[in-house]
Design a protein around this motif. Structure first.
Motif, short mmCIF file in Angstrom:
data_model
loop_
_atom_site.label_atom_id
_atom_site.label_comp_id
_atom_site.label_asym_id
_atom_site.label_seq_id
_atom_site.Cartn_x
_atom_site.Cartn_y
_atom_site.Cartn_z
N GLY A 29 0.81 -1.21 0.00
CA GLY A 29 0.00 0.00 0.00
C GLY A 29 0.85 1.26 0.00
N ALA A 30 1.90 1.27 0.79
CA ALA A 30 2.79 2.44 0.84
C ALA A 30 3.49 2.65 -0.50
N CYS A 31 3.95 1.57 -1.10
CA CYS A 31 4.61 1.68 -2.40
C CYS A 31 3.63 2.13 -3.47
N ARG A 36 5.31 3.63 -6.74
CA ARG A 36 6.51 2.82 -6.98
C ARG A 36 6.08 1.42 -7.42
N TRP A 37 5.47 1.36 -8.61
CA TRP A 37 4.93 0.10 -9.12
C TRP A 37 5.98 -0.99 -9.16
N GLU A 38 7.21 -0.65 -9.52
CA GLU A 38 8.23 -1.70 -9.65
C GLU A 38 8.40 -2.48 -8.35
N TYR A 39 8.19 -1.85 -7.23
CA TYR A 39 8.28 -2.54 -5.95
C TYR A 39 7.03 -3.36 -5.66
N LEU A 44 4.77 -8.52 -4.33
CA LEU A 44 3.76 -9.55 -4.51
C LEU A 44 4.42 -10.91 -4.74
N ALA A 45 5.45 -10.93 -5.57
CA ALA A 45 6.18 -12.18 -5.81
C ALA A 45 6.90 -12.63 -4.53
N GLY A 46 7.52 -11.70 -3.81
CA GLY A 46 8.22 -12.03 -2.57
C GLY A 46 7.27 -12.54 -1.50
#
Length: 136
Positions: A29-31, A36-39, A44-46
């Motif tokens: 949510g913060a990203c 900061r879509w790349e994060y 999500l994968a992590g």
């Protein structure tokens, strides 16, 4: 953490403790707020690698973030993943996608058709509502 400038602080939350779904949702949510879509994609994968199951909230925030960045194909990929993982769907997610896709002049017909099909199949929106919303 849900302040746009706090996404860097939020990322440190995941390294300072054993994160759970709530921690991941807060960081995603913060990203997303910090655009900061790349994060968001990496988190999500992590999250899955860490054994945390993404929830309706997780996907909702990720889809919202991808819409902010006009990543339409990614939005549909996330929705498709959400459906395949049997995560409970939310009519607000469809509402967001229909609204944002209606603003996307360069959207491909197959993406629009896929969204309409998902909406009708999931029974979250009547098929005719999906047709009207996307077509406008």
């Amino acid at each position: 953490f849900n302040q746009g400038g706090k996404w860097e602080d939020a990322l440190s939350l995941l390294t300072s403790r054993t994160p759970d779904t709530i921690h991941y949702n807060a960081v995603i949510g913060a990203c997303a707020k910090g655009r900061r879509w790349e994060y968001v994609g990496e988190l999500l994968a992590g999250m899955r690698r860490a054994g945390c199951a993404p929830t309706t909230v997780t996907y909702g925030v990720a889809i919202y973030s991808s819409c902010l960045e006009h990543l339409w194909t990614m939005s549909l990929t996330l929705l498709s993943d959400m459906r395949s993982q049997l995560v409970e769907l939310d009519k607000n997610i469809y509402g967001l996608l229909l609204m944002e896709f209606g603003r996307a002049p360069a959207l491909h017909r197959k993406e629009l058709a896929l969204l309409r099909r998902f909406a009708a199949e999931d029974g979250r929106l009547p098929a005719e509502t999906a047709e009207v919303s996307v077509a406008s």
